[in-house]
Structure formats: C-alpha cells, structure tokens
Motif scaffolding. Structure first.
Motif, PDB file in Angstrom:
ATOM      1  N   MET A   1      10.818   5.962   2.476  1.00  0.00           N
ATOM      2  CA  MET A   1       9.848   5.355   1.602  1.00  0.00           C
ATOM      3  C   MET A   1      10.481   4.118   0.963  1.00  0.00           C
ATOM      4  SD  MET A   1       7.575   7.035  -1.405  1.00  0.00           S
ATOM      5  CE  MET A   1       8.704   7.226  -2.740  1.00  0.00           C
ATOM      6  N   THR A   2       9.717   3.031   0.917  1.00  0.00           N
ATOM      7  CA  THR A   2      10.183   1.783   0.345  1.00  0.00           C
ATOM      8  C   THR A   2       9.758   1.703  -1.115  1.00  0.00           C
ATOM      9  OG1 THR A   2       9.943   0.703   2.486  1.00  0.00           O
ATOM     10  CG2 THR A   2      10.098  -0.716   0.550  1.00  0.00           C
ATOM     11  N   THR A   3      10.672   1.337  -1.961  1.00  0.00           N
ATOM     12  CA  THR A   3      10.363   1.162  -3.375  1.00  0.00           C
ATOM     13  C   THR A   3      10.096  -0.311  -3.631  1.00  0.00           C
ATOM     14  OG1 THR A   3      11.808   3.005  -3.947  1.00  0.00           O
ATOM     15  CG2 THR A   3      11.223   1.482  -5.712  1.00  0.00           C
ATOM     16  N   MET A   4       8.999  -0.585  -4.281  1.00  0.00           N
ATOM     17  CA  MET A   4       8.652  -1.967  -4.580  1.00  0.00           C
ATOM     18  C   MET A   4       8.902  -2.231  -6.058  1.00  0.00           C
ATOM     19  SD  MET A   4       5.105  -3.877  -3.789  1.00  0.00           S
ATOM     20  CE  MET A   4       4.347  -4.692  -5.148  1.00  0.00           C
ATOM     21  N   TYR A   5       9.567  -3.322  -6.338  1.00  0.00           N
ATOM     22  CA  TYR A   5       9.812  -3.757  -7.711  1.00  0.00           C
ATOM     23  C   TYR A   5       9.028  -5.045  -7.945  1.00  0.00           C
ATOM     24  CZ  TYR A   5      13.622  -0.426  -7.580  1.00  0.00           C
ATOM     25  OH  TYR A   5      14.366   0.725  -7.478  1.00  0.00           O
TER      26      TYR A   5
END
Length: 66
Positions: A1-5
């Motif tokens: 899963m990619t975390t977006m900031y």
C-alpha cells in the motif's frame, strides 16, 4: 500500500475548476437579478428600500463570494 502525503494535485485542479465555475455562475445570477430589479415596476418607498438593500447588501455579498 502506498502512503500519500499532501494533496493530490489533479484533485486540487478539479476542485479549482469547480469553484471557478461556481463563482462564474454566481456572477451571472447576480448580474441577471440586478438587471431585473432595476427594470422593476415596484414604485414607492418599499421598492426603493428593497432596491437599496439589494444593491448595498446582497449584491455586494454575492460579488464578494464570487
């Protein structure tokens, strides 16, 4: 899963376009209402009072928001 900031730039651009469209629509509605009110057949103190309130309060408010 990619975390977006941060924000999604594409989503921000879409929202910006929607807000611009809404502002343009408010400007159109304000102009139409103002023109119709100035063409009114409502003569007298009440008509003058309403037009004054529209011009100095509501029309200005719509201009500010748009």
């Amino acid at each position: 899963m990619t975390t977006m900031y941060g924000a999604d730039p594409a989503e921000l651009q879409r929202m910006s376009a929607e807000m611009q469209h809404a502002g343009d629509r408010l400007t159109e509605v304000r102009a139409t209402l103002s023109a119709r009110l100035r063409e009114r057949a409502w003569i007298g103190v009440d008509g003058d009072g309403f037009l004054d309130e529209w011009t100095n309060r509501h029309e200005r408010g719509l201009s500010t928001v748009a």
